[in-house]
Scaffold this motif. Sequence first.
Motif, PDB file in Angstrom:
ATOM      1  N   ASP A  86       0.860  -1.180   0.000  1.00  0.00           N
ATOM      2  CA  ASP A  86       0.000   0.000   0.000  1.00  0.00           C
ATOM      3  C   ASP A  86       0.901   1.236   0.000  1.00  0.00           C
ATOM      4  O   ASP A  86       1.462   1.597   1.026  1.00  0.00           O
ATOM      5  CB  ASP A  86      -0.883  -0.027   1.257  1.00  0.00           C
ATOM      6  N   ASP A  88       0.254   4.285  -0.216  1.00  0.00           N
ATOM      7  CA  ASP A  88      -0.267   5.458   0.500  1.00  0.00           C
ATOM      8  C   ASP A  88       0.015   5.366   1.994  1.00  0.00           C
ATOM      9  O   ASP A  88      -0.348   6.249   2.758  1.00  0.00           O
ATOM     10  CB  ASP A  88      -1.789   5.566   0.303  1.00  0.00           C
ATOM     11  N   PHE A  89       0.628   4.268   2.414  1.00  0.00           N
ATOM     12  CA  PHE A  89       0.859   4.061   3.843  1.00  0.00           C
ATOM     13  C   PHE A  89       1.692   5.209   4.415  1.00  0.00           C
ATOM     14  O   PHE A  89       2.668   5.634   3.801  1.00  0.00           O
ATOM     15  CB  PHE A  89       1.599   2.739   4.048  1.00  0.00           C
ATOM     16  N   PRO A  90       1.305   5.730   5.591  1.00  0.00           N
ATOM     17  CA  PRO A  90       2.040   6.870   6.148  1.00  0.00           C
ATOM     18  C   PRO A  90       3.400   6.454   6.690  1.00  0.00           C
ATOM     19  O   PRO A  90       3.593   6.358   7.894  1.00  0.00           O
ATOM     20  CB  PRO A  90       1.121   7.376   7.261  1.00  0.00           C
ATOM     21  N   VAL A  91       4.322   6.214   5.799  1.00  0.00           N
ATOM     22  CA  VAL A  91       5.653   5.806   6.222  1.00  0.00           C
ATOM     23  C   VAL A  91       6.659   6.453   5.267  1.00  0.00           C
ATOM     24  O   VAL A  91       6.419   6.522   4.070  1.00  0.00           O
ATOM     25  CB  VAL A  91       5.755   4.260   6.258  1.00  0.00           C
ATOM     26  N   ARG A  92       7.723   6.996   5.849  1.00  0.00           N
ATOM     27  CA  ARG A  92       8.741   7.633   5.019  1.00  0.00           C
ATOM     28  C   ARG A  92       9.773   6.612   4.581  1.00  0.00           C
ATOM     29  O   ARG A  92       9.865   5.527   5.155  1.00  0.00           O
ATOM     30  CB  ARG A  92       9.440   8.751   5.805  1.00  0.00           C
ATOM     31  N   ALA A  96      10.660   2.939   6.314  1.00  0.00           N
ATOM     32  CA  ALA A  96      10.453   1.656   5.636  1.00  0.00           C
ATOM     33  C   ALA A  96      11.737   0.836   5.664  1.00  0.00           C
ATOM     34  O   ALA A  96      11.707  -0.372   5.896  1.00  0.00           O
ATOM     35  CB  ALA A  96       9.997   1.881   4.196  1.00  0.00           C
ATOM     36  N   GLN A 136       7.655  10.498   1.608  1.00  0.00           N
ATOM     37  CA  GLN A 136       6.684   9.418   1.803  1.00  0.00           C
ATOM     38  C   GLN A 136       6.861   8.432   0.638  1.00  0.00           C
ATOM     39  O   GLN A 136       7.143   8.862  -0.491  1.00  0.00           O
ATOM     40  CB  GLN A 136       5.272  10.006   1.823  1.00  0.00           C
ATOM     41  N   ILE A 137       6.743   7.131   0.895  1.00  0.00           N
ATOM     42  CA  ILE A 137       7.110   6.135  -0.113  1.00  0.00           C
ATOM     43  C   ILE A 137       6.298   6.234  -1.402  1.00  0.00           C
ATOM     44  O   ILE A 137       6.771   5.876  -2.463  1.00  0.00           O
ATOM     45  CB  ILE A 137       7.014   4.699   0.437  1.00  0.00           C
ATOM     46  N   GLU A 139       5.566   8.846  -2.999  1.00  0.00           N
ATOM     47  CA  GLU A 139       5.988   9.961  -3.852  1.00  0.00           C
ATOM     48  C   GLU A 139       7.116   9.568  -4.794  1.00  0.00           C
ATOM     49  O   GLU A 139       7.607  10.395  -5.550  1.00  0.00           O
ATOM     50  CB  GLU A 139       6.450  11.137  -2.974  1.00  0.00           C
TER      51      GLU A 139
ATOM     52  N   TYR B 217      -4.963  10.776   8.875  1.00  0.00           N
ATOM     53  CA  TYR B 217      -4.321  10.176   7.699  1.00  0.00           C
ATOM     54  C   TYR B 217      -4.165  11.206   6.575  1.00  0.00           C
ATOM     55  O   TYR B 217      -3.208  11.182   5.815  1.00  0.00           O
ATOM     56  CB  TYR B 217      -5.187   8.998   7.258  1.00  0.00           C
ATOM     57  N   ASP B 221       2.295  12.146   6.869  1.00  0.00           N
ATOM     58  CA  ASP B 221       2.905  11.005   6.197  1.00  0.00           C
ATOM     59  C   ASP B 221       3.662  10.132   7.183  1.00  0.00           C
ATOM     60  O   ASP B 221       4.424   9.262   6.786  1.00  0.00           O
ATOM     61  CB  ASP B 221       3.888  11.490   5.122  1.00  0.00           C
TER      62      ASP B 221
END
Lengths: 253, 290
Positions: A86, A88-92, A96, A136-137, A139, B217, B221
């Motif tokens: 996913d 869109d997951f809020p992870v930079r 990750a 963010q992944i 992008e 959300y 990010d």
Amino acid sequence: MARQDTIDVRELSVHYHGHLALKNINFSVDKGQLIGVIGPNGAGKSTLIKAILGLERSKGEVSLFGSSVKAFRKQISYVPQRNMIDWDFPVRVKDAVLMGRYAHIPWYRLRSSKKDRRKAEEALDKVGMIEFADRQIGELSGGQQQRVFIARALAQDADVFFLDEPFVGIDIKSEEIIVRLLHQLRDSGKTIFVVHHDLSKVEKYFDHLILLNQELIGAGAVKEIYTPEFLKKAYQGSAAVLDDKDGMVVVSQ
Amino acid sequence: MIEQIISFADQVARYPYLQNALMAAIAVGVICGVIGCYIILRGMALMGDAISHAVLPGVVIAYMLGMNFFIGAVITGVLTALAIGYISQNSRIKEDSAIGIAFTAMFALGVVLITTMRGSSVDLWHILFGNVLAVGRTDFYITAGIGLFVLLAVFVFYRPLLLSTFDETMAKATGLPVKFIHYMLMLLLSLVTVASLQTVGIILVVAMLITPGATAYLLTDRFPVMLGLSALFGVISAVAGLFFSVVYDVSSGASIVLVASALFALAFFFSPKQGLVFRFFRSRTADQSV
């Protein structure tokens, strides 16, 4: 017979809702090889990897350098297909990559240590993504995303790598970076399995091939397996193999 | 408006039942906000709705047996999660259908059980829609206890929860007990639902789980920031909702949910990165520069 320096798969079968997805797979590969797992669509390439990792209910035996998968887990790195994530997951990016270290951080330690963060940074640097660490992944481009996930696998310091279709839909620059890294890893003694479906670069990329079409068509050095006879047998109607004195051209669907 | 706020503050200072209500609402805002982030990112909104409904028969049976209703609620909540998993893994029925079957069955069972006890003090309306003003001191302690337990679990198991949410296959490959984590989360979800019973009620719990998290959300990010913002929006909704409920004498649960929805609408249109308004302007300037 399980040995200390090989990965052995014996009589591995996988059933999916009553039908056979993989039938009696047997092979052994030496340590320090870059192994291509190839075959037509639906041949069970990803299934084979998941079965080796013990993520798929299967029959048969798998031993990694003499130990079971369970005992070996921390030394195994897995890079999923890009469409399994996913984005869109809020992870930079750097978060990750740090996840690659999770296997080594005991659960009672609340924060990741400096050493873990440094390893994550080094891995990001190796894939040329350090300047994207705070993005963010989602992008990133497809190739950049793949490089981030390779960095995550690197950060884990594993001995065996499994990559599921890492070259699908990525740019040439990313593909070159990844292939170079995989060759470096191999040269430092790591064993790497790559699920791959584009036949054109097989000879250039891999040392060893596992050719599948629900059953094992052939396993061995690239020279022995990447031949018209074996490919025709695996691909049947879905690939044309043109063979002449100057070399071989493979056209697959 | 200012006068109403002063009068609300004055009432809170004077009436212990309002203090209990306010504290319970804040606790519910925090824990729903936190657990909700996981529910959203795992794509389990429907599951959240299901577990919250499935708690009903447990509450009623516990009441009939004179037990604490938290125990009954957790048992039926987790049983429902197990049943959903069992149905979808052992037949061609897909998970969303399995959810639809299992939770309506449990909810119906709860309603039937309640109607057999007509004339007793169990008020179906209050269980379904909440009545935060009826929260007693003990209820608040139980809610706070559950809240602490949930927050502690999320804090201690932060990494396994995050990894199994983000990349389940890798989580399995590195040896995390992914299924166990799923059912633990269902257990936490049942606890959170019960803790929210009196504040927002069974029907609207899902809003407190999903809406603050979804709002957060849209604004960040970073996962830890999302957790914090989500809890904050949960608290703001709870306090503001209680205020409107007291001032205008309307249902507390519904007012809380409406405030949460309003916050979501604001973020949906005006979030700097994801907001519709800014995206519209960005795409226009991008068009012009081409």
